[in-house]
Write a protein that holds these residues in place. Sequence first.
Motif, PDB file in Angstrom:
ATOM      1  N   TYR A  56       0.783  -1.066  -0.011  1.00  0.00           N
ATOM      2  CA  TYR A  56      -0.078   0.139   0.029  1.00  0.00           C
ATOM      3  C   TYR A  56       0.961   1.362   0.014  1.00  0.00           C
ATOM      4  N   ARG A  57       1.955   1.225   0.766  1.00  0.00           N
ATOM      5  CA  ARG A  57       3.036   2.503   0.951  1.00  0.00           C
ATOM      6  C   ARG A  57       3.796   2.584  -0.308  1.00  0.00           C
ATOM      7  N   GLU A  58       3.849   1.723  -1.183  1.00  0.00           N
ATOM      8  CA  GLU A  58       4.861   1.771  -2.145  1.00  0.00           C
ATOM      9  C   GLU A  58       4.853   3.062  -2.929  1.00  0.00           C
ATOM     10  N   PRO A  59       3.631   3.417  -3.460  1.00  0.00           N
ATOM     11  CA  PRO A  59       3.605   4.656  -4.302  1.00  0.00           C
ATOM     12  C   PRO A  59       3.948   5.890  -3.679  1.00  0.00           C
ATOM     13  N   ILE A 113      -8.457  -6.522   7.944  1.00  0.00           N
ATOM     14  CA  ILE A 113      -7.937  -6.014   6.484  1.00  0.00           C
ATOM     15  C   ILE A 113      -8.201  -4.723   6.263  1.00  0.00           C
ATOM     16  N   CYS A 114      -9.542  -4.471   6.490  1.00  0.00           N
ATOM     17  CA  CYS A 114     -10.101  -3.017   6.351  1.00  0.00           C
ATOM     18  C   CYS A 114      -9.242  -2.090   7.569  1.00  0.00           C
ATOM     19  N   GLN A 115      -9.311  -2.541   8.654  1.00  0.00           N
ATOM     20  CA  GLN A 115      -8.694  -1.661   9.662  1.00  0.00           C
ATOM     21  C   GLN A 115      -7.211  -1.334   9.317  1.00  0.00           C
ATOM     22  N   VAL A 116      -6.456  -2.359   8.865  1.00  0.00           N
ATOM     23  CA  VAL A 116      -5.196  -1.961   8.605  1.00  0.00           C
ATOM     24  C   VAL A 116      -5.135  -0.698   7.505  1.00  0.00           C
ATOM     25  N   LEU A 117      -6.015  -0.992   6.473  1.00  0.00           N
ATOM     26  CA  LEU A 117      -6.210  -0.057   5.341  1.00  0.00           C
ATOM     27  C   LEU A 117      -6.452   1.329   6.107  1.00  0.00           C
ATOM     28  N   ASN A 176      -6.234   2.527   9.061  1.00  0.00           N
ATOM     29  CA  ASN A 176      -4.995   3.127   9.623  1.00  0.00           C
ATOM     30  C   ASN A 176      -3.878   3.473   8.980  1.00  0.00           C
ATOM     31  N   LEU A 177      -3.640   3.033   7.936  1.00  0.00           N
ATOM     32  CA  LEU A 177      -2.495   3.260   6.872  1.00  0.00           C
ATOM     33  C   LEU A 177      -2.930   4.901   6.236  1.00  0.00           C
ATOM     34  N   VAL A 178      -4.224   4.946   6.051  1.00  0.00           N
ATOM     35  CA  VAL A 178      -4.448   6.245   5.575  1.00  0.00           C
ATOM     36  C   VAL A 178      -4.734   7.332   6.569  1.00  0.00           C
ATOM     37  N   LEU A 179      -5.311   6.858   7.744  1.00  0.00           N
ATOM     38  CA  LEU A 179      -5.002   7.783   8.834  1.00  0.00           C
ATOM     39  C   LEU A 179      -3.640   8.295   9.251  1.00  0.00           C
ATOM     40  N   GLN A 180      -2.772   7.434   9.218  1.00  0.00           N
ATOM     41  CA  GLN A 180      -1.442   7.599   9.861  1.00  0.00           C
ATOM     42  C   GLN A 180      -0.487   8.269   8.624  1.00  0.00           C
TER      43      GLN A 180
END
Length: 130
Positions: A12-15, A61-65, A67-71
């Motif tokens: 997810y973070r790659e781009p 999985i949705c919670q991980v995604l 959190n990524l957006v939030l962080q």
Amino acid sequence: MEEVLEDLIRSYREPYLQKDILGISDLSSSSIKIFEHVFLYAKFYKITIHSNVLPGFQNKICQVLKNLVLQDLTTKSGLLKKINPEIFSSYIAYAIFGLIVEWVNGNFSYTPAYMSEQLIGILSYTTFIT
């Protein structure tokens, strides 16, 4: 499961790893790695989506995604002044997971590159809705 989640986060973070601000114009199908991740772990995602073997893992999985957006994304951008970050991150997380579910349900009939192109198209389209 932890290995899959760690790879999901990396993918997810790659781009935007090397960028302060990521615009849609900066994205290319080759820069988006999340669909390559899902394809790599296709059996795992099929089991997660089609059975009750891993109860609650879809939510994880949705919670991980989310959190990524939030962080990563909402903290880097001053653009979210009028949008609640919790609502925004939920929207992004469930939208991406929805694409993954449809792709799995279609038995991976498209390539990861095609799915990445579709995501870019969707993101581009939604920025022009008035």
